[in-house]
Write an enzyme that holds these catalytic residues in place. Structure first.
Site, PDB file in Angstrom:
ATOM      1  N   HIS A 124     -15.874   1.750  -3.977  1.00  0.00           N
ATOM      2  CA  HIS A 124     -14.438   1.670  -3.731  1.00  0.00           C
ATOM      3  C   HIS A 124     -14.032   0.333  -3.118  1.00  0.00           C
ATOM      4  O   HIS A 124     -12.852   0.059  -2.973  1.00  0.00           O
ATOM      5  CB  HIS A 124     -14.003   2.822  -2.816  1.00  0.00           C
ATOM      6  CG  HIS A 124     -12.542   3.101  -2.836  1.00  0.00           C
ATOM      7  ND1 HIS A 124     -11.845   3.421  -3.982  1.00  0.00           N
ATOM      8  CD2 HIS A 124     -11.613   3.087  -1.845  1.00  0.00           C
ATOM      9  CE1 HIS A 124     -10.576   3.615  -3.689  1.00  0.00           C
ATOM     10  NE2 HIS A 124     -10.398   3.408  -2.401  1.00  0.00           N
ATOM     11  N   SER A 137      -6.261   1.407  -4.530  1.00  0.00           N
ATOM     12  CA  SER A 137      -6.406   2.799  -4.108  1.00  0.00           C
ATOM     13  C   SER A 137      -5.037   3.476  -4.184  1.00  0.00           C
ATOM     14  O   SER A 137      -4.450   3.565  -5.263  1.00  0.00           O
ATOM     15  CB  SER A 137      -7.010   2.876  -2.704  1.00  0.00           C
ATOM     16  OG  SER A 137      -7.482   4.163  -2.434  1.00  0.00           O
ATOM     17  N   ASP A 185     -17.602   4.136  -7.790  1.00  0.00           N
ATOM     18  CA  ASP A 185     -16.531   4.552  -6.890  1.00  0.00           C
ATOM     19  C   ASP A 185     -16.497   6.076  -6.836  1.00  0.00           C
ATOM     20  O   ASP A 185     -16.091   6.731  -7.795  1.00  0.00           O
ATOM     21  CB  ASP A 185     -15.187   4.006  -7.377  1.00  0.00           C
ATOM     22  CG  ASP A 185     -14.081   4.182  -6.341  1.00  0.00           C
ATOM     23  OD1 ASP A 185     -14.238   5.029  -5.445  1.00  0.00           O
ATOM     24  OD2 ASP A 185     -13.077   3.463  -6.428  1.00  0.00           O
ATOM     25  N   TYR A 235       0.837  -1.211   0.000  1.00  0.00           N
ATOM     26  CA  TYR A 235       0.000   0.000   0.000  1.00  0.00           C
ATOM     27  C   TYR A 235       0.867   1.254   0.000  1.00  0.00           C
ATOM     28  O   TYR A 235       0.902   1.987  -0.961  1.00  0.00           O
ATOM     29  CB  TYR A 235      -0.947  -0.017   1.197  1.00  0.00           C
ATOM     30  CG  TYR A 235      -1.941   1.120   1.183  1.00  0.00           C
ATOM     31  CD1 TYR A 235      -3.052   1.081   0.341  1.00  0.00           C
ATOM     32  CD2 TYR A 235      -1.772   2.236   1.989  1.00  0.00           C
ATOM     33  CE1 TYR A 235      -3.963   2.125   0.308  1.00  0.00           C
ATOM     34  CE2 TYR A 235      -2.683   3.288   1.967  1.00  0.00           C
ATOM     35  CZ  TYR A 235      -3.771   3.230   1.125  1.00  0.00           C
ATOM     36  OH  TYR A 235      -4.677   4.267   1.089  1.00  0.00           O
TER      37      TYR A 235
END
Length: 706
Positions: free
Chosen positions: A678, A560, A643, A480
């Protein structure tokens, strides 16, 4: 129950032999012809073409037609993979076990979530001591297709009233419905257009909540939601008469949160303009007409009030303590100069929770949990004995409780709920999942590797015991790297498909996250963002160097901000891996702040308007702009049409340009989930189908024969 029968994937795999016929011999994909427009922006004298700008308009008919055409190509490709359905069936079998959420006491009832196995959404049950459980809320009844989900449930202190939030199609916009707990009858009208909000009850009379003005013009999904507002809703009155408490034109803030201390004496307000750092305010609700008092009036650090005893406040903060600490102060003089350390900063990153008049200090020690119990005077009472090295969470309870529930998990330990006796410090298993996975056959190993600048970065590698390090193991590298988010060990049902057949799952704790506190976070933001990409690339190189895998068997994945990570890695090192999965990614770094609440991400990213240096830095690594003709890995971009956090235009534009610039034979697909957002609230069927497509695409493009 009759078990669904299907051949084990090992038999289908035929070992690890390479397929003679695989994705590379498929016919050239008939990508849609994506039109280009003459759109150019100029930043500090640099002209930046944006030929796919038109895809930002999600309402336009040509955008909708493009989505349909791309999905048609994607689905046709996936349908040709002969073992895709076998993978889906295996996932369905693996998913089909009873799942529970940790219980919580509200009034005379104990509430908990339960999913029988393949239900679209988990059901909320409740029971009294010694009684049989009964259904309280069943989100599966909210919509026919299971895509309307429960996204919040908050009770009054006495448990007699509840407010629950629902999301439709995965949107961040919520509806709030108030009911009596006794008979579940609705109280008053449904509140609408609530976003990024908790519910903070004040007695049984009403509650505080936050929202934005919904965009009046243009797309409701991509329109900017600039300033949050805190309202008070009095039960039995229309939403139009709700009182503005904080925010708006007088004190414009992008994010506002509110909650009450457990005794309901104080209203606590947090306000921020980005995802890092917040102001802190206090209002004494026992004094009629009392003003909202600032405790911290800047956005430089993070602060939250975690508890109080009378006027004594307990504050969790990273002011002068990048790994966080707990301080106390009296509400009569709450300023920073009066703060006193209760639990000082240590070398490990700290989060805290309270329950049973205790403070639970949850430390991250090299990205794994260490939990200590303190009394309210800051005296260490005991370390909580955890069942292994992994992630423990959920040590919250009301002050009068004598026990609480927490969960423990790791990459090889299915998430298990424990009951904890606060006095004795004894943990007992409360609910253990009956998932088809034998932890004794697998291991997770933490290694440390050097990044490009010499920084030591931890990574946990999970695999089946006895694996041969010959460079031919299909490997998924996931990370991430942003917003101070810590990736700690967690079990994934989907990953069983990979692990049980000799695959490897690797997670590096790269900079930009919070694994080593705010210092680690800030080492991966703005003009240091390249550190994040370098850390990830170095993780891949470590796996290849030590023969865990090789280029031909390596896949990279992230969602993301992690989708940005994958996009940047692909464009900087297209030779690094065989397969890439950028999910719901932030791909246009010059315009991300123009949509929804994207401007709030500027603390991590900076914006193209900040100055020539920041623009040039963003322009250099922005995945959409960094694409050029090259041999890119097999790529499946994933996003969703609802999203409204990272708008799908990011993925649309990136996929369109990647298809244009792909010089090799590897496919470039975009999988666009419909009636989804999302990620939160997706139905079980949606999740299983998406995971099946992901594994099928990966194995097929690695040339693995089933």
């Amino acid at each position: 129950m009759k078990r669904l029968m299907c051949l084990p994937l090992a038999a289908l795999l035929g070992g690890s032999a390479l397929a003679q016929t695989s994705a590379t011999t498929m016919k050239t994909l008939p990508y849609p012809t994506t039109k280009k427009v003459e759109t150019v922006d100029t930043y500090f004298g640099t002209a930046v073409p944006d030929p796919y700008r038109w895809l930002e308009d999600d309402r336009a008919e040509d955008t909708k037609a493009w989505v349909q055409a791309e999905n048609k190509v994607t689905h046709a490709y996936l349908e040709q993979i002969p073992y895709r359905e076998a993978i889906r069936k295996r996932l369905e079998v693996l998913w089909n076990y009873e799942k529970f959420g940790a219980p919580q006491k509200q009034g005379e009832w104990t509430y908990f979530g339960r999913n029988s196995g393949l239900q679209s959404q988990s059901v909320i049950y409740r029971q009294k001591d010694g009684g049989e459980p009964e259904v309280f809320l069943d989100p599966n009844q909210f919509s026919k297709d299971g895509t309307t989900s429960l996204q919040g449930l908050d009770f009054t202190k006495d448990g007699s009233l509840a407010a629950y939030q629902i999301s439709e199609g995965g949107s961040d916009w919520r509806k709030v419905i108030i009911i009596r707990a006794s008979d579940k009858s609705q109280v008053g009208d449904t509140l609408r257009d609530v976003k990024f909000s908790g519910i903070a009850w004040k007695g049984n009379e009403g509650f505080y909540y936050s929202s934005y003005d919904k965009p009046a013009e243009g797309s409701q999904l991509s329109g900017m939601t600039q300033y949050h507002k805190l309202f008070y809703h009095q039960l039995g009155t229309p939403q139009s008469s709700d009182k503005l408490i904080f925010g708006g034109e007088q004190t414009p803030r992008r994010y506002i949160g509110a909650y009450l201390t457990e005794d309901e004496r104080y209203l606590i307000i947090t306000a921020a303009n980005s995802t890092t750092g917040n102001e802190l305010y206090l209002q004494d609700l026992t004094q009629a007409g009392s003003s909202i008092v600032p405790i911290v009036s800047n956005f430089d650090n993070e602060h939250n009030i975690i508890d109080n005893i009378g006027s004594k406040l307990y504050i969790y903060t990273n002011l002068y303590a990048p790994n966080h600490r707990v301080v106390t102060v009296d509400a009569s003089s709450p300023g920073v100069t009066h703060w006193k350390d209760l639990i000082p900063q240590t070398k490990n990153s700290l989060t805290v929770s309270t329950g049973g008049q205790k403070i639970f200090a949850e430390y991250l020690k090299d990205a794994t949990s260490l939990v200590l119990q303190y009394n309210m005077d800051g005296k260490l009472e005991q370390e909580i004995a955890l069942p292994g090295v992994g992630t423990a969470a959920g040590f919250g309870a009301k002050k009068e409780e004598k026990e609480l529930y927490y969960t423990f998990t790791s990459y090889v330990y299915p998430s298990t709920i424990f009951k904890y006796d606060i006095t004795s410090g004894k943990s007992t298993v409360y609910k253990k999942p009956n998932v088809q996975f034998d932890p004794t056959l697998y291991e997770s190993k933490q290694v440390f590797y050097k990044s490009k600048d010499g920084t030591q970065v931890p990574m946990i590698i999970t695999y089946k015991k006895g694996i041969v390090l010959n460079g031919k193991n299909p490997t998924m590298l996931y990370a991430y790297g942003g917003f101070g988010v810590s990736l700690t060990p967690a079990f994934s049902t989907s990953n069983i498909v990979l692990l049980e057949h000799g695959g490897i799952y690797a997670v590096p704790n790269i900079r930009g996250g919070g694994e080593y506190g705010e210092t680690w976070h800030r080492a991966g933001i703005k003009l240091k963002k390249q550190n994040v990409f370098d850390d990830f690339i170095a993780a891949a190189e470590y796996l290849i160097q030590h023969k865990y895998t090789s280029h031909d068997y390596l896949a990279i994945s992230g969602g993301s901000n992690g989708g940005l990570l994958i996009g940047a890695t692909m464009t900087q090192r297209p030779d690094l891996c065989k397969v890439a999965f950028p999910a719901v990614g932030v791909m246009d770094m010059l315009r991300y702040n123009k949509f929804t609440a994207g401007a709030g991400w500027a603390y991590d990213y900076g914006t193209a308007e900040d100055g020539a240096e920041m623009f040039a830095y963003l322009y250099h690594y922005s995945p959409y702009h960094a694409l050029k003709p090259a041999n890119y890995p097999a790529t499946m971009v994933t996003t969703a049409d609802h999203d409204d956090r990272v708008v799908p235009a990011h993925s649309f534009k990136f996929a369109a340009r990647l298809q244009e610039d792909q010089q090799g034979s590897a496919p470039v697909l975009i999988r666009i989930e419909t009636n989804a957002g999302h990620g939160a609230g997706q139905s079980t069927a949606q999740v299983i189908n998406q995971q099946a497509d992901k594994w099928a695409f990966m194995f097929w493009n690695m040339g693995i024969s089933f």
